[in-house]
Design a protein around this motif. Structure first.
Motif, short mmCIF file in Angstrom:
data_model
loop_
_atom_site.label_atom_id
_atom_site.label_comp_id
_atom_site.label_asym_id
_atom_site.label_seq_id
_atom_site.Cartn_x
_atom_site.Cartn_y
_atom_site.Cartn_z
N VAL A 1 0.86 -1.18 0.00
CA VAL A 1 0.00 0.00 0.00
C VAL A 1 0.90 1.23 0.00
CG1 VAL A 1 -1.81 1.26 1.22
CG2 VAL A 1 -1.79 -1.23 1.29
N TYR B 1 -10.05 4.14 8.65
CA TYR B 1 -9.26 3.82 7.45
C TYR B 1 -9.17 2.30 7.28
CZ TYR B 1 -5.29 4.01 4.17
OH TYR B 1 -4.47 3.87 3.08
N ARG C 1 -11.30 -0.09 8.63
CA ARG C 1 -12.60 -0.73 8.41
C ARG C 1 -13.27 -0.33 7.10
NH1 ARG C 1 -13.63 0.29 14.17
NH2 ARG C 1 -13.15 -1.66 15.23
N ASN C 2 -13.06 0.91 6.68
CA ASN C 2 -13.77 1.41 5.50
C ASN C 2 -12.98 1.32 4.20
OD1 ASN C 2 -16.01 2.12 7.07
ND2 ASN C 2 -15.07 4.08 7.61
N TYR C 3 -11.66 1.19 4.30
CA TYR C 3 -10.87 1.18 3.07
C TYR C 3 -10.00 -0.07 2.94
CZ TYR C 3 -7.74 2.72 -0.64
OH TYR C 3 -7.03 2.79 -1.80
N LEU C 4 -9.12 -0.30 3.90
CA LEU C 4 -8.14 -1.37 3.75
C LEU C 4 -8.76 -2.77 3.78
CD1 LEU C 4 -5.27 0.02 6.02
CD2 LEU C 4 -5.35 0.00 3.53
N PRO D 1 -12.08 -3.85 3.51
CA PRO D 1 -13.04 -4.20 2.44
C PRO D 1 -12.39 -4.42 1.07
CG PRO D 1 -13.84 -2.30 3.67
CD PRO D 1 -12.45 -2.58 4.14
N ARG D 2 -11.29 -3.74 0.81
CA ARG D 2 -10.62 -3.88 -0.49
C ARG D 2 -9.62 -5.04 -0.50
NH1 ARG D 2 -12.21 1.26 -0.29
NH2 ARG D 2 -12.78 2.33 -2.21
N LEU E 1 -6.86 -5.25 1.16
CA LEU E 1 -5.48 -4.79 1.27
C LEU E 1 -4.87 -5.15 2.62
CD1 LEU E 1 -5.90 -1.23 -0.30
CD2 LEU E 1 -5.01 -3.28 -1.39
#
Length: 147
Positions: A9, A25, A27-30, A32-33, A35
């Motif tokens: 990343v 950051y 829970r909402n980005y890493l 779910p994607r 990463l």
């Protein structure tokens, strides 16, 4: 929140790193994607075991490369080419020719790993370094003879 990165990343870290990020950051980005994953005790233990296995495989490859290097250094490879007067060759012996000769002897070497400063253009015996694996370098004995 601490997370283990599954992929590289930008501006955060590389795969396998344990980093602290804000809860949102993570829970909402890493997560779910795909990463990252949450750094629980089980996940950290699993990561350490994977690193140990990876290191063990790496050491095994180094050992195999050293064995191959010692075998290659004991052998002498003969390349037969047409030559003219004074031992000058018609054409030259390239890394491709050396790789093919070594392959015929039963070893697998990539021609890009052969460190030949300039193509061989005369008959004689030459020492050619070959990078087998990372820090493992073997010196081949190449004898160029007239066909």
């Amino acid at each position: 929140m601490k997370v283990i990165l599954k992929k590289d990343v930008k501006k955060l870290g590389k795969k396998g790193d344990v980093v602290s990020v804000s809860d949102g950051y993570a829970r909402n980005y890493l997560i779910p994607r795909g990463l990252a994953e949450e750094a629980t005790r089980g996940n950290i233990t699993q990561l350490k075991e994977k690193e140990k296995i990876k290191e063990k495989k790496h050491q095994q490859k180094i050992e195999e490369a050293r064995d191959m290097a010692s075998k290659l250094e004991k052998e002498k490879f003969v390349i037969k080419v047409k030559s003219g007067e004074n031992g000058r060759l018609f054409g030259s012996v390239t890394t491709k020719d050396i790789a093919e000769t070594v392959k015929k002897a039963g070893y697998k070497i990539d021609k890009r790993k052969i460190d030949l400063d300039d193509n061989i253009k005369a008959l004689g015996t030459y020492r050619v370094p070959v990078k087998i694996f990372e820090d493992v370098v073997a010196t081949l004995k190449i004898q160029v003879v007239e066909a």
